[in-house]
Scaffold this motif. Structure first.
Motif, PDB file in Angstrom:
ATOM      1  N   VAL A 171      26.760  13.859  72.228  1.00  0.00           N
ATOM      2  CA  VAL A 171      26.456  12.683  71.416  1.00  0.00           C
ATOM      3  C   VAL A 171      26.213  11.462  72.299  1.00  0.00           C
ATOM      4  CG1 VAL A 171      27.487  11.032  69.794  1.00  0.00           C
ATOM      5  CG2 VAL A 171      27.633  13.483  69.336  1.00  0.00           C
ATOM      6  N   ALA A 172      27.047  11.264  73.319  1.00  0.00           N
ATOM      7  CA  ALA A 172      26.881  10.108  74.200  1.00  0.00           C
ATOM      8  C   ALA A 172      25.524  10.121  74.893  1.00  0.00           C
ATOM      9  CB  ALA A 172      28.004  10.077  75.236  1.00  0.00           C
ATOM     10  N   VAL A 173      25.158  11.265  75.464  1.00  0.00           N
ATOM     11  CA  VAL A 173      23.878  11.374  76.168  1.00  0.00           C
ATOM     12  C   VAL A 173      22.707  11.209  75.198  1.00  0.00           C
ATOM     13  CG1 VAL A 173      22.375  12.942  77.454  1.00  0.00           C
ATOM     14  CG2 VAL A 173      24.810  12.795  78.027  1.00  0.00           C
ATOM     15  N   PHE A 174      22.797  11.881  74.043  1.00  0.00           N
ATOM     16  CA  PHE A 174      21.710  11.852  73.062  1.00  0.00           C
ATOM     17  C   PHE A 174      21.471  10.442  72.544  1.00  0.00           C
ATOM     18  CE2 PHE A 174      20.194  12.212  68.661  1.00  0.00           C
ATOM     19  CZ  PHE A 174      19.046  12.974  68.844  1.00  0.00           C
ATOM     20  N   PHE A 175      22.544   9.740  72.151  1.00  0.00           N
ATOM     21  CA  PHE A 175      22.378   8.406  71.585  1.00  0.00           C
ATOM     22  C   PHE A 175      22.031   7.369  72.647  1.00  0.00           C
ATOM     23  CE2 PHE A 175      25.186   9.545  67.715  1.00  0.00           C
ATOM     24  CZ  PHE A 175      24.057   9.976  67.023  1.00  0.00           C
ATOM     25  N   ALA A 176      22.570   7.507  73.852  1.00  0.00           N
ATOM     26  CA  ALA A 176      22.204   6.582  74.927  1.00  0.00           C
ATOM     27  C   ALA A 176      20.718   6.716  75.248  1.00  0.00           C
ATOM     28  CB  ALA A 176      23.046   6.861  76.169  1.00  0.00           C
ATOM     29  N   PHE A 177      20.256   7.961  75.319  1.00  0.00           N
ATOM     30  CA  PHE A 177      18.850   8.209  75.633  1.00  0.00           C
ATOM     31  C   PHE A 177      17.939   7.708  74.505  1.00  0.00           C
ATOM     32  CE2 PHE A 177      15.025  10.897  75.978  1.00  0.00           C
ATOM     33  CZ  PHE A 177      14.708  10.702  77.311  1.00  0.00           C
ATOM     34  N   SER A 178      18.334   7.973  73.251  1.00  0.00           N
ATOM     35  CA  SER A 178      17.486   7.594  72.119  1.00  0.00           C
ATOM     36  C   SER A 178      17.435   6.082  71.932  1.00  0.00           C
ATOM     37  CB  SER A 178      17.992   8.267  70.837  1.00  0.00           C
ATOM     38  OG  SER A 178      17.866   9.674  70.924  1.00  0.00           O
ATOM     39  N   SER A 179      18.571   5.400  72.136  1.00  0.00           N
ATOM     40  CA  SER A 179      18.544   3.939  72.012  1.00  0.00           C
ATOM     41  C   SER A 179      17.752   3.321  73.157  1.00  0.00           C
ATOM     42  CB  SER A 179      19.971   3.371  71.974  1.00  0.00           C
ATOM     43  OG  SER A 179      20.712   3.762  73.105  1.00  0.00           O
ATOM     44  N   TRP A 180      17.800   3.951  74.341  1.00  0.00           N
ATOM     45  CA  TRP A 180      16.962   3.487  75.452  1.00  0.00           C
ATOM     46  C   TRP A 180      15.485   3.682  75.123  1.00  0.00           C
ATOM     47  CZ3 TRP A 180      14.214   6.780  79.136  1.00  0.00           C
ATOM     48  CH2 TRP A 180      13.582   6.057  80.148  1.00  0.00           C
ATOM     49  N   ALA A 181      15.166   4.811  74.475  1.00  0.00           N
ATOM     50  CA  ALA A 181      13.766   5.073  74.092  1.00  0.00           C
ATOM     51  C   ALA A 181      13.259   3.995  73.139  1.00  0.00           C
ATOM     52  CB  ALA A 181      13.649   6.452  73.457  1.00  0.00           C
ATOM     53  N   LEU A 182      14.129   3.491  72.257  1.00  0.00           N
ATOM     54  CA  LEU A 182      13.712   2.406  71.362  1.00  0.00           C
ATOM     55  C   LEU A 182      13.368   1.157  72.163  1.00  0.00           C
ATOM     56  CD1 LEU A 182      16.320   2.758  68.459  1.00  0.00           C
ATOM     57  CD2 LEU A 182      13.881   3.265  68.334  1.00  0.00           C
ATOM     58  N   THR A 183      14.174   0.852  73.189  1.00  0.00           N
ATOM     59  CA  THR A 183      13.888  -0.338  74.009  1.00  0.00           C
ATOM     60  C   THR A 183      12.615  -0.147  74.827  1.00  0.00           C
ATOM     61  OG1 THR A 183      15.165   0.327  75.993  1.00  0.00           O
ATOM     62  CG2 THR A 183      16.373  -0.755  74.218  1.00  0.00           C
ATOM     63  N   VAL A 184      12.359   1.078  75.250  1.00  0.00           N
ATOM     64  CA  VAL A 184      11.139   1.369  76.007  1.00  0.00           C
ATOM     65  C   VAL A 184       9.914   1.208  75.118  1.00  0.00           C
ATOM     66  CG1 VAL A 184       9.835   3.223  77.135  1.00  0.00           C
ATOM     67  CG2 VAL A 184      12.245   2.871  77.703  1.00  0.00           C
ATOM     68  N   ALA A 185      10.036   1.675  73.863  1.00  0.00           N
ATOM     69  CA  ALA A 185       8.887   1.637  72.951  1.00  0.00           C
ATOM     70  C   ALA A 185       8.440   0.214  72.641  1.00  0.00           C
ATOM     71  CB  ALA A 185       9.235   2.365  71.656  1.00  0.00           C
ATOM     72  N   THR A 186       9.392  -0.720  72.543  1.00  0.00           N
ATOM     73  CA  THR A 186       9.027  -2.107  72.234  1.00  0.00           C
ATOM     74  C   THR A 186       9.007  -2.990  73.471  1.00  0.00           C
ATOM     75  OG1 THR A 186      11.347  -2.752  71.893  1.00  0.00           O
ATOM     76  CG2 THR A 186      10.137  -1.915  69.973  1.00  0.00           C
ATOM     77  N   GLY A 187       9.756  -2.552  74.501  1.00  0.00           N
ATOM     78  CA  GLY A 187      10.008  -3.404  75.658  1.00  0.00           C
ATOM     79  C   GLY A 187      11.362  -4.058  75.460  1.00  0.00           C
TER      80      GLY A 187
END
Length: 522
Positions: free
Chosen positions: A260-276
């Motif tokens: 869960v930690a890896v999955f959510f950390a990665f996915s929330s980072w992907a949101l920041t990457v998508a918008t900047g």
């Protein structure tokens, strides 16, 4: 777990090994590693977290470093899990939290924890019915041109969850597993698409910079994010239904927390990457809960986004079923030990499921949903009652309850092993449990302090003390029940948290009494 049997031949043939018989034991050997892992992970509702919790945390708290928060919380919960998992090797009881707390802090504390757990998990499960009903009503309106009130799909789902809750737990695990895997796949596809097509700042790692965690909203953001992990702590609840609980429960807990930690950390980072990173907060404030779908439609198209909307709903259903199963097993454990009427301490028919506990959970959720439906005077499509009230209020009440239970369980681990004279051999586990307990107390403090922010109420709103007061009231009521039981029925009080082991003590006592009578007979 060794629970004994009044019929050895039956136990050897694969029957239920329990002194009280089949109706007082959950069916063993129902879950392996995969089934147990899927059952607990379903409660995390990954798509609901990525589409709901993460945008809210970015928008309301203004914290860009949400990915780092998930990493830090993962570390805290792994520290918590080290002692918690070791307790699971010594205590196998569907009452999990309260059983552990009873072993360390005594039966009265266990009675208090039992009622807190029952209230907290009921609140979590009931709250999801609000957002579920609202989303289903929205889908019907969009794709089928059918207008229904949110509470209609909520009550239909409630009936289906109640029916599934009375089936074999391995059947439930398969349902949960399919829904969970599909959710995870969709989120991973989005993550890959975001990384392949980043926003104007490219593949920035700024969200992992500690400087992004400055500001007044960090404590409240921790409260939001820790709710995303809820589910991993449920593994010991199913201990009696696994073949090797001393091996499977710790294994599943660590797999769940780390995953869960890896999955959510990665996915929330992907949101920041998508918008900047520089745009994630204003974009989340503009799009709100539609952030994920806004980003997927731009990268993966309308059809993929429509499928994700549907899976968003099925993921919530999986979470409701997972929490329902946990509540039913807590009620079973409490009924078995005299904290609830004995009718709750029996399983049902050939399924071996805690049927009475399942009915209790269904009835409680139905009353809550109906109460919010009756008081909802807003037009169809207004999220106030189902999301801003039912989901938000009860979700945060439940999360606070579980945080309190984890903090008490950390203390219980330390006391349990110290009293057993194992402080030396278990020293490092006592240190990790202490560190986790301190961190959890801090998070609980911020949860209560900022409850008005969590539920979207004003600082002077009575909700800021009434809602967290529900957990406080449950704790006081449970402790009072424990004290009364200790005074009036000390033998029952001494059995709190022992589960089927208490029945073994009864059997041994009866056997000793019989032998004494025989010896004294001329």
């Amino acid at each position: 777990m060794s629970t004994g049997s009044s019929d050895p031949s039956r136990a050897a043939a694969g029957g239920i090994s329990t002194f009280k018989g089949q109706e007082r034991a959950l069916r063993a050997d129902r879950l392996g590693t995969g089934g147990l892992l899927l059952s607990v992970l379903a409660a995390t509702a990954p798509l609901m977290v990525v589409a709901g919790v993460m945008p809210t945390t970015f928008a309301v708290m203004g914290i860009v470093g949400q990915p780092l928060l998930f990493v830090l919380l993962g570390v805290v919960l792994i520290l918590f899990g080290i002692g918690y998992a070791e307790m699971s090797r010594h205590v196998h009881n569907a009452g999990a939290f309260y059983a552990y707390i009873s072993r360390g802090l005594g039966g009265t504390a266990g009675a208090g924890a039992a009622l807190v757990a029952l209230v907290a998990y009921n609140a979590l499960q009931a709250g999801i019915y609000g957002i579920f009903g609202f989303e289903v009503a929205g889908l019907l309106d969009t794709y089928a041109d059918i207008t229904v009130a949110w509470w209609i799909p909520s009550l239909l789902a409630l009936a289906l969850v109640g029916a599934l809750g009375c089936l074999k737990i391995d059947v439930n695990a398969r349902v949960l597993g399919v829904l969970l895997i599909i959710e995870v796949v969709l989120v991973v596809i989005f993550d890959i698409a975001a990384i392949a097509d980043p926003g104007p700042q490219g593949l920035s790692l700024n969200a992992f910079n500690p400087d992004t965690l400055s500001g007044a909203g960090v404590g409240t953001a921790l409260c939001f994010c820790i709710a995303a992990f809820l589910g991993f702590e449920q593994a010991p609840v199913y201990a009696e239904e696994t073949s090797k609980p001393h091996i499977l429960v710790p294994r599943v807990m660590f797999l769940a927390v780390a995953g869960v930690a890896v999955f959510f950390a990665f996915s929330s980072w992907a949101l920041t990457v998508a918008t900047g990173p520089g745009q994630i907060v204003p974009t989340a404030q503009e799009q709100s809960a539609g952030l994920l779908f806004f980003l997927t439609e731009a990268r993966l198209g309308e059809t993929f986004t429509d499928v994700m909307h549907v899976l968003f709903v099925t993921g919530m259903f999986a979470a409701m079923l997972s929490f329902h199963n946990v509540v039913a097993r807590y009620a079973f454990a409490m009924g078995r030990e005299g904290l609830l009427p004995s009718a709750f301490g029996r399983t049902t028919g050939g399924s071996g499921a805690p049927g009475t506990g399942s009915l209790l959970q269904t009835a409680v959720s139905a009353l809550i949903v109906i109460a919010f439906a009756v008081t909802d005077d807003k037009p169809h499509g207004d999220p106030t009652a189902p999301i801003l009230h039912l989901f938000t209020w009860f979700g945060n009440v439940g999360a606070l309850g579980v945080i309190v239970l984890m903090a008490l369980a950390s203390l219980s681990v330390v006391v349990f092993f110290v009293r057993r004279g194992a402080a030396g051999t278990q020293g490092w586990r006592l240190v990790t449990s202490s560190l986790a307990g301190i961190a959890l107390v801090v998070i609980a403090f911020y949860t209560v302090k900022d409850f008005d922010v969590l539920v979207g109420a004003g600082p002077d709103s009575s909700l800021s003390w009434v809602l967290p007061g529900i957990i406080g009231l449950a704790l006081v009521a449970g402790l009072t029940q424990g004290l009364i039981m200790r005074s009036r029925n000390p033998e029952a009080h001494a059995r709190i948290g022992l589960g089927n082991e208490a029945f073994q003590l009864e059997k041994a006592a009866e056997s000793a009494e019989t032998e004494t009578e025989k010896a004294s007979t001329p």
